[in-house]
Design a protein around this motif. Structure first.
Motif, short mmCIF file in Angstrom:
data_model
loop_
_atom_site.label_atom_id
_atom_site.label_comp_id
_atom_site.label_asym_id
_atom_site.label_seq_id
_atom_site.Cartn_x
_atom_site.Cartn_y
_atom_site.Cartn_z
N ARG A 11 0.83 -1.21 0.00
CA ARG A 11 0.00 0.00 0.00
C ARG A 11 0.86 1.26 0.00
O ARG A 11 0.58 2.22 -0.71
N LEU A 12 1.93 1.24 0.78
CA LEU A 12 2.84 2.38 0.81
C LEU A 12 3.50 2.59 -0.55
O LEU A 12 3.62 3.73 -1.01
N GLU A 13 3.90 1.52 -1.20
CA GLU A 13 4.50 1.64 -2.53
C GLU A 13 3.50 2.19 -3.54
O GLU A 13 3.87 2.99 -4.41
N ARG A 14 2.23 1.81 -3.43
CA ARG A 14 1.21 2.36 -4.33
C ARG A 14 1.00 3.84 -4.08
O ARG A 14 0.84 4.63 -5.01
N VAL A 15 0.99 4.25 -2.80
CA VAL A 15 0.85 5.67 -2.47
C VAL A 15 2.05 6.46 -3.00
O VAL A 15 1.88 7.54 -3.58
N LEU A 16 3.26 5.93 -2.85
CA LEU A 16 4.44 6.61 -3.36
C LEU A 16 4.43 6.68 -4.89
O LEU A 16 4.83 7.70 -5.46
N ALA A 17 3.97 5.64 -5.55
CA ALA A 17 3.87 5.66 -7.02
C ALA A 17 2.85 6.70 -7.47
O ALA A 17 3.08 7.43 -8.45
N PHE A 18 1.73 6.80 -6.76
CA PHE A 18 0.73 7.82 -7.08
C PHE A 18 1.31 9.22 -6.88
O PHE A 18 1.11 10.11 -7.70
N HIS A 19 2.01 9.42 -5.77
CA HIS A 19 2.64 10.71 -5.50
C HIS A 19 3.63 11.06 -6.61
O HIS A 19 3.65 12.20 -7.09
N ASP A 20 4.43 10.10 -7.02
CA ASP A 20 5.40 10.33 -8.08
C ASP A 20 4.71 10.69 -9.39
O ASP A 20 5.12 11.62 -10.08
N ALA A 21 3.65 9.97 -9.73
CA ALA A 21 2.93 10.24 -10.97
C ALA A 21 2.24 11.60 -10.93
O ALA A 21 2.18 12.30 -11.94
N PHE A 23 3.00 14.38 -8.85
CA PHE A 23 3.82 15.56 -8.62
C PHE A 23 5.15 15.58 -9.36
O PHE A 23 5.66 16.65 -9.68
N MET A 24 5.76 14.43 -9.60
CA MET A 24 7.11 14.40 -10.16
C MET A 24 7.14 14.18 -11.67
O MET A 24 8.00 14.75 -12.34
N ALA A 25 6.26 13.40 -12.20
CA ALA A 25 6.32 13.05 -13.62
C ALA A 25 6.25 14.25 -14.55
O ALA A 25 6.99 14.30 -15.53
N PRO A 26 5.40 15.24 -14.28
CA PRO A 26 5.36 16.39 -15.20
C PRO A 26 6.68 17.16 -15.27
O PRO A 26 6.96 17.81 -16.27
N TRP A 27 7.50 17.08 -14.25
CA TRP A 27 8.73 17.86 -14.19
C TRP A 27 9.97 17.05 -14.56
O TRP A 27 11.05 17.60 -14.72
N ARG A 28 9.83 15.74 -14.67
CA ARG A 28 10.99 14.86 -14.85
C ARG A 28 11.80 15.21 -16.10
O ARG A 28 13.03 15.28 -16.06
N ALA A 29 11.14 15.46 -17.23
CA ALA A 29 11.86 15.76 -18.46
C ALA A 29 12.62 17.08 -18.34
O ALA A 29 13.76 17.19 -18.78
N GLY A 30 12.00 18.07 -17.74
CA GLY A 30 12.66 19.36 -17.56
C GLY A 30 13.87 19.27 -16.64
O GLY A 30 14.90 19.89 -16.90
N VAL A 31 13.74 18.50 -15.57
CA VAL A 31 14.86 18.33 -14.64
C VAL A 31 16.00 17.59 -15.33
O VAL A 31 17.17 17.96 -15.18
N ALA A 32 15.69 16.56 -16.09
CA ALA A 32 16.72 15.81 -16.80
C ALA A 32 17.40 16.69 -17.85
O ALA A 32 18.62 16.64 -18.02
N ARG A 33 16.63 17.53 -18.54
CA ARG A 33 17.20 18.43 -19.55
C ARG A 33 18.14 19.44 -18.91
O ARG A 33 19.23 19.72 -19.40
N GLU A 34 17.75 19.99 -17.77
CA GLU A 34 18.61 20.96 -17.07
C GLU A 34 19.87 20.30 -16.53
O GLU A 34 20.95 20.88 -16.59
N ALA A 35 19.75 19.07 -16.02
CA ALA A 35 20.94 18.35 -15.54
C ALA A 35 21.90 18.09 -16.69
O ALA A 35 23.12 18.25 -16.53
N ARG A 36 21.38 17.72 -17.85
CA ARG A 36 22.23 17.49 -19.01
C ARG A 36 22.89 18.80 -19.46
O ARG A 36 24.06 18.83 -19.83
N ARG A 37 22.16 19.90 -19.43
CA ARG A 37 22.72 21.20 -19.81
C ARG A 37 23.87 21.58 -18.89
O ARG A 37 24.92 22.05 -19.33
N GLN A 38 23.68 21.38 -17.59
CA GLN A 38 24.73 21.72 -16.63
C GLN A 38 25.95 20.81 -16.80
O GLN A 38 27.09 21.26 -16.69
N GLU A 39 25.71 19.54 -17.07
CA GLU A 39 26.83 18.63 -17.29
C GLU A 39 27.60 19.02 -18.55
O GLU A 39 28.83 18.99 -18.58
N ASP A 40 26.87 19.41 -19.62
CA ASP A 40 27.54 19.85 -20.84
C ASP A 40 28.39 21.09 -20.60
O ASP A 40 29.49 21.21 -21.14
#
Length: 91
Positions: A11-21, A23-40
């Motif tokens: 149940r806790l894993e399902r709640v965490l997966a829901f939270h991730d979907a 709050f985090m999923a919409p921002w994941r691509a932007g965060v990854a893009r910024e991390a790649r830009r900083q690494e470059d």
């Protein structure tokens, strides 16, 4: 007792997966893009020094040089270059 804990964990894993979907999923691509830009940017600053261009952060990046050779290779491949853009760098 073990079944109760397994059910609670599930149940806790399902709640965490829901939270991730939610709050985090919409921002994941932007965060990854910024991390790649900083690494470059870090890779470019590090290898500018190898090419003779003064690096303003050379004191902090000198110890990273051996570890960034592979990152530099990945960077110039992402830029669409088969070989390193300058003959002074190894690839």
């Amino acid at each position: 007792m073990g079944g109760w804990r397994a059910g609670a964990r599930e149940r806790l894993e399902r709640v965490l997966a829901f939270h991730d979907a939610l709050f985090m999923a919409p921002w994941r691509a932007g965060v990854a893009r910024e991390a790649r830009r900083q690494e470059d940017l870090l890779v470019a600053l590090t290898f500018c020094e190898a090419l003779g261009v003064e690096n303003p952060a050379s004191y902090h990046t000198l110890e990273l040089y051996p570890e960034l050779v592979a990152a530099y290779h990945d960077w110039h491949r992402r830029q669409g270059l088969d070989r390193a853009p300058h003959p002074g760098t190894c690839c």
